[in-house]
Design a protein around this motif. Structure first.
Motif, PDB file in Angstrom:
ATOM      1  N   ASP A 187       0.818  -1.216   0.000  1.00 33.26           N
ATOM      2  CA  ASP A 187       0.000   0.000   0.000  1.00 33.26           C
ATOM      3  C   ASP A 187       0.853   1.270   0.000  1.00 33.26           C
ATOM      4  O   ASP A 187       0.498   2.289   0.586  1.00 33.26           O
ATOM      5  CB  ASP A 187      -0.954   0.049   1.209  1.00 33.26           C
ATOM      6  CG  ASP A 187      -2.057  -0.971   1.061  1.00 33.26           C
ATOM      7  OD1 ASP A 187      -2.436  -1.253  -0.085  1.00 33.26           O
ATOM      8  OD2 ASP A 187      -2.504  -1.499   2.097  1.00 33.26           O
ATOM      9  N   TYR A 188       1.968   1.192  -0.688  1.00 29.38           N
ATOM     10  CA  TYR A 188       2.851   2.358  -0.754  1.00 29.38           C
ATOM     11  C   TYR A 188       2.173   3.492  -1.516  1.00 29.38           C
ATOM     12  O   TYR A 188       1.514   3.263  -2.524  1.00 29.38           O
ATOM     13  CB  TYR A 188       4.141   1.962  -1.482  1.00 29.38           C
ATOM     14  CG  TYR A 188       5.031   3.130  -1.802  1.00 29.38           C
ATOM     15  CD1 TYR A 188       5.989   3.569  -0.901  1.00 29.38           C
ATOM     16  CD2 TYR A 188       4.897   3.804  -3.024  1.00 29.38           C
ATOM     17  CE1 TYR A 188       6.800   4.652  -1.195  1.00 29.38           C
ATOM     18  CE2 TYR A 188       5.710   4.888  -3.322  1.00 29.38           C
ATOM     19  CZ  TYR A 188       6.650   5.308  -2.410  1.00 29.38           C
ATOM     20  OH  TYR A 188       7.442   6.369  -2.701  1.00 29.38           O
ATOM     21  N   TYR A 189       2.312   4.696  -1.039  1.00 31.81           N
ATOM     22  CA  TYR A 189       1.901   5.852  -1.837  1.00 31.81           C
ATOM     23  C   TYR A 189       2.727   7.066  -1.468  1.00 31.81           C
ATOM     24  O   TYR A 189       3.197   7.188  -0.339  1.00 31.81           O
ATOM     25  CB  TYR A 189       0.407   6.136  -1.730  1.00 31.81           C
ATOM     26  CG  TYR A 189      -0.085   6.564  -0.366  1.00 31.81           C
ATOM     27  CD1 TYR A 189      -0.369   5.630   0.618  1.00 31.81           C
ATOM     28  CD2 TYR A 189      -0.291   7.920  -0.085  1.00 31.81           C
ATOM     29  CE1 TYR A 189      -0.824   6.023   1.852  1.00 31.81           C
ATOM     30  CE2 TYR A 189      -0.757   8.320   1.162  1.00 31.81           C
ATOM     31  CZ  TYR A 189      -1.013   7.360   2.122  1.00 31.81           C
ATOM     32  OH  TYR A 189      -1.462   7.747   3.344  1.00 31.81           O
ATOM     33  N   ILE A 209      -1.405  12.011  -2.465  1.00 32.24           N
ATOM     34  CA  ILE A 209      -2.836  11.753  -2.324  1.00 32.24           C
ATOM     35  C   ILE A 209      -3.576  12.944  -2.921  1.00 32.24           C
ATOM     36  O   ILE A 209      -3.214  14.092  -2.671  1.00 32.24           O
ATOM     37  CB  ILE A 209      -3.175  11.491  -0.842  1.00 32.24           C
ATOM     38  CG1 ILE A 209      -4.654  11.189  -0.636  1.00 32.24           C
ATOM     39  CG2 ILE A 209      -2.793  12.630   0.052  1.00 32.24           C
ATOM     40  CD1 ILE A 209      -4.888  10.529   0.719  1.00 32.24           C
ATOM     41  N   VAL A 264      -1.747   3.458  -9.338  1.00 35.08           N
ATOM     42  CA  VAL A 264      -2.753   3.958  -8.414  1.00 35.08           C
ATOM     43  C   VAL A 264      -2.789   2.980  -7.250  1.00 35.08           C
ATOM     44  O   VAL A 264      -3.036   1.790  -7.442  1.00 35.08           O
ATOM     45  CB  VAL A 264      -4.151   4.027  -9.080  1.00 35.08           C
ATOM     46  CG1 VAL A 264      -5.202   4.470  -8.076  1.00 35.08           C
ATOM     47  CG2 VAL A 264      -4.124   4.962 -10.291  1.00 35.08           C
ATOM     48  N   THR A 265      -2.502   3.462  -6.050  1.00 39.81           N
ATOM     49  CA  THR A 265      -2.473   2.569  -4.894  1.00 39.81           C
ATOM     50  C   THR A 265      -3.888   2.242  -4.438  1.00 39.81           C
ATOM     51  O   THR A 265      -4.220   1.086  -4.176  1.00 39.81           O
ATOM     52  CB  THR A 265      -1.706   3.221  -3.729  1.00 39.81           C
ATOM     53  OG1 THR A 265      -0.455   3.673  -4.209  1.00 39.81           O
ATOM     54  CG2 THR A 265      -1.521   2.249  -2.594  1.00 39.81           C
ATOM     55  N   GLU A 266      -4.707   3.282  -4.357  1.00 37.30           N
ATOM     56  CA  GLU A 266      -6.043   3.070  -3.791  1.00 37.30           C
ATOM     57  C   GLU A 266      -6.939   4.246  -4.140  1.00 37.30           C
ATOM     58  O   GLU A 266      -6.495   5.393  -4.151  1.00 37.30           O
ATOM     59  CB  GLU A 266      -5.924   2.954  -2.273  1.00 37.30           C
ATOM     60  CG  GLU A 266      -7.204   2.552  -1.564  1.00 37.30           C
ATOM     61  CD  GLU A 266      -7.026   2.607  -0.048  1.00 37.30           C
ATOM     62  OE1 GLU A 266      -6.524   1.620   0.504  1.00 37.30           O
ATOM     63  OE2 GLU A 266      -7.366   3.638   0.549  1.00 37.30           O
ATOM     64  N   LYS A 274      -4.924   7.649  -3.843  1.00 36.00           N
ATOM     65  CA  LYS A 274      -3.534   7.506  -3.414  1.00 36.00           C
ATOM     66  C   LYS A 274      -2.694   7.047  -4.599  1.00 36.00           C
ATOM     67  O   LYS A 274      -3.079   6.109  -5.301  1.00 36.00           O
ATOM     68  CB  LYS A 274      -3.423   6.488  -2.280  1.00 36.00           C
ATOM     69  CG  LYS A 274      -4.047   6.971  -0.984  1.00 36.00           C
ATOM     70  CD  LYS A 274      -3.909   5.920   0.091  1.00 36.00           C
ATOM     71  CE  LYS A 274      -4.584   6.377   1.387  1.00 36.00           C
ATOM     72  NZ  LYS A 274      -4.612   5.281   2.377  1.00 36.00           N
ATOM     73  N   LEU A 275      -1.528   7.688  -4.773  1.00 35.09           N
ATOM     74  CA  LEU A 275      -0.731   7.458  -5.963  1.00 35.09           C
ATOM     75  C   LEU A 275       0.732   7.215  -5.635  1.00 35.09           C
ATOM     76  O   LEU A 275       1.224   7.655  -4.609  1.00 35.09           O
ATOM     77  CB  LEU A 275      -0.852   8.688  -6.869  1.00 35.09           C
ATOM     78  CG  LEU A 275      -2.309   8.910  -7.269  1.00 35.09           C
ATOM     79  CD1 LEU A 275      -2.619  10.360  -7.392  1.00 35.09           C
ATOM     80  CD2 LEU A 275      -2.636   8.148  -8.522  1.00 35.09           C
ATOM     81  N   SER A 276       1.414   6.532  -6.560  1.00 29.90           N
ATOM     82  CA  SER A 276       2.791   6.120  -6.299  1.00 29.90           C
ATOM     83  C   SER A 276       3.786   7.266  -6.347  1.00 29.90           C
ATOM     84  O   SER A 276       4.862   7.160  -5.776  1.00 29.90           O
ATOM     85  CB  SER A 276       3.209   5.045  -7.295  1.00 29.90           C
ATOM     86  OG  SER A 276       3.089   5.534  -8.612  1.00 29.90           O
ATOM     87  N   ARG A 299       5.368  13.269   1.707  1.00 28.36           N
ATOM     88  CA  ARG A 299       4.181  12.839   0.994  1.00 28.36           C
ATOM     89  C   ARG A 299       3.414  14.121   0.702  1.00 28.36           C
ATOM     90  O   ARG A 299       3.310  14.988   1.564  1.00 28.36           O
ATOM     91  CB  ARG A 299       3.379  11.914   1.896  1.00 28.36           C
ATOM     92  CG  ARG A 299       2.334  11.137   1.196  1.00 28.36           C
ATOM     93  CD  ARG A 299       1.744  10.133   2.159  1.00 28.36           C
ATOM     94  NE  ARG A 299       2.499   8.882   2.179  1.00 28.36           N
ATOM     95  CZ  ARG A 299       2.385   7.980   3.137  1.00 28.36           C
ATOM     96  NH1 ARG A 299       1.598   8.193   4.164  1.00 28.36           N
ATOM     97  NH2 ARG A 299       3.050   6.861   3.071  1.00 28.36           N
TER      98      ARG A 299
END
Ligand SMILES: [Zn+2]
Ligand SMILES: [Zn+2]
Length: 402
Positions: free
Chosen positions: A155-157, A160, A199-201, A212-214, A252
């Motif tokens: 779940d790395y990001y 956001i 795209v993480t989530e 949430k993005l890498s 972040r």
């Protein structure tokens, strides 16, 4: 003809004229190869058709099928491990440059789950002589997890994007579009070989959507694209999350997109204003629209921007078609109230078509108002510019001044 070319430089045997050496090529004195040409016997003594490694070790991501080459993971587009083995063998095996018409066949033999013996058979032609060679190369596959798959799993990001709207929740059109933009941008970056874009989530919240993005770059692109399409503003804020192994600070970034309070198609009633409700046509920069009483253009002042003091009465989609009873004069028209079916006198905007039998009307706290037809008839538009009096729900205002 020089005498030296007629003898093999290795064994001294006379070298016969070769049938393939026709014309200019053999006679060209500038070709160094012509000077040191070996006789066939010496040439084939040294000739090595195929150069192949003893075995090939390949690291494959068991999640996405990427292959580790050099010091990085590469997407090879392989369907299965046999595909990967064929790909690796063709990368690792070299054939002698002199050989023409090279062809090869490969027969994979699955030895165990992680070993494939590749039986290869090469053919070609050199010095008018057909050559062939069989080589067997075992390919050992090590199943691993590539960096990207590891990050996705963890779940790395890095950034956001928050999709919010002023005084309302974003519409499903807006949130759907945000998701679409996110996936499109990632797909574009992947297509250029960028393995770090994902795209993480995507998660809905009470007041909008969080993506949430890498990388920060993707977050920024999505936020800017949303504002470009829908208006509004974006603010970014950095949060220190950790330090990497070299002691560098890792931030972040949160991109907070604040969409404008009113969207094209909204009918709003402006405070301190008695010129009638406004049908919003653009929320870029200053809010723009038309008066549903007259059809005149309205634009909010610079200070008000996209958020003039107003209340929303309804939307163009809420309008119902009703019958035109009679045209009274240039400022008034009688239509049937869609709820009571009483003939009611209402303001006549300039987009009202006197030949129309029915028109869309919106009944709201502010009364009954004739709205423009949602589908413009291009032939009858005298002016297809911004003043055409029509709101096209399928097109956003391209005049972005954000
Ligand atoms: Zn020789
Ligand atoms: Zn992977």
């Amino acid at each position: 003809m020089s005498e030296s070319r007629a003898f093999c430089p290795r064994c001294g045997d006379p070298v016969p004229e070769r049938s393939s050496d026709q014309g200019e090529e053999a006679a060209d004195p500038l070709r160094p190869s012509a000077e040191v040409e070996l006789c066939d016997s010496c040439y084939f003594d040294e000739f090595d058709f195929v150069d192949a490694p003893e075995r090939i070790d390949v690291r494959v991501c068991s999640q996405c099928g990427a292959v580790h080459r050099g010091n990085r993971w590469v997407d090879v587009g392989a369907r299965d491990y046999t595909d990967i083995a064929i790909e690796e063998v063709s990368e690792a095996v070299a054939v002698h440059v002199d050989v023409a018409d090279v062809a090869w066949q490969v027969e994979p033999e699955q030895v165990d789950e992680n070993t494939i013996r590749m039986h290869t058979y090469f053919t070609g032609v050199v010095r008018d002589t057909p050559v062939e060679e069989e080589v067997t190369v075992p390919v050992k596959i090590a199943r691993q997890t590539c960096e990207r798959c590891g990050r996705i799993a963890g779940d790395y990001y890095a950034s956001i994007v928050q999709i919010r709207a002023e005084g309302r929740t974003p519409t499903s059109e807006e949130t759907d579009r945000a998701e679409e933009i996110a996936h499109d941008i990632v797909a574009d970056m992947e297509a250029t070989g960028d393995r770090n874009a994902f795209v993480t989530e995507i998660g809905e919240t009470d007041d909008g959507l969080n993506i949430k993005l890498s990388t920060n770059k993707i977050g920024k692109k999505i936020a800017n694209k949303m504002v470009e399409e829908f208006g509004g503003t974006v603010n970014d804020a950095e949060t220190l999350v950790t330090e990497d192994e070299d002691g560098n600070e890792v931030y972040r970034v949160t991109f907070a997109v604040r969409l404008p309070p009113y969207t094209p198609g909204d009918v709003i009633d402006l405070a301190d204003d008695d010129e009638g409700p406004v049908l919003v046509r653009s929320a870029h920069g200053n809010l723009k629209g038309i008066r549903v009483t007259t059809g005149e253009r309205y634009e909010a002042s610079h200070d008000e921007g996209a958020s003039p003091d107003a209340r929303k009465l309804g939307e163009h989609d809420d309008a119902e078609r009703t019958t035109v009873v009679t045209v009274e004069d240039e400022n008034a028209v009688q239509v049937l109230d869609p709820e009571t079916y009483q003939a009611t006198t209402v303001a006549r905007p300039d987009y009202f078509d006197p030949d129309a039998e029915t028109v869309p009307v919106l009944k709201s706290r502010a009364g009954l108002h004739v709205l423009p037809d949602p589908e413009p008839d291009a032939d009858e538009d005298e002016d297809k510019d911004e003043d055409d009096g029509y709101y096209d729900p399928y097109e956003h205002d391209p005049n972005t001044d954000v």
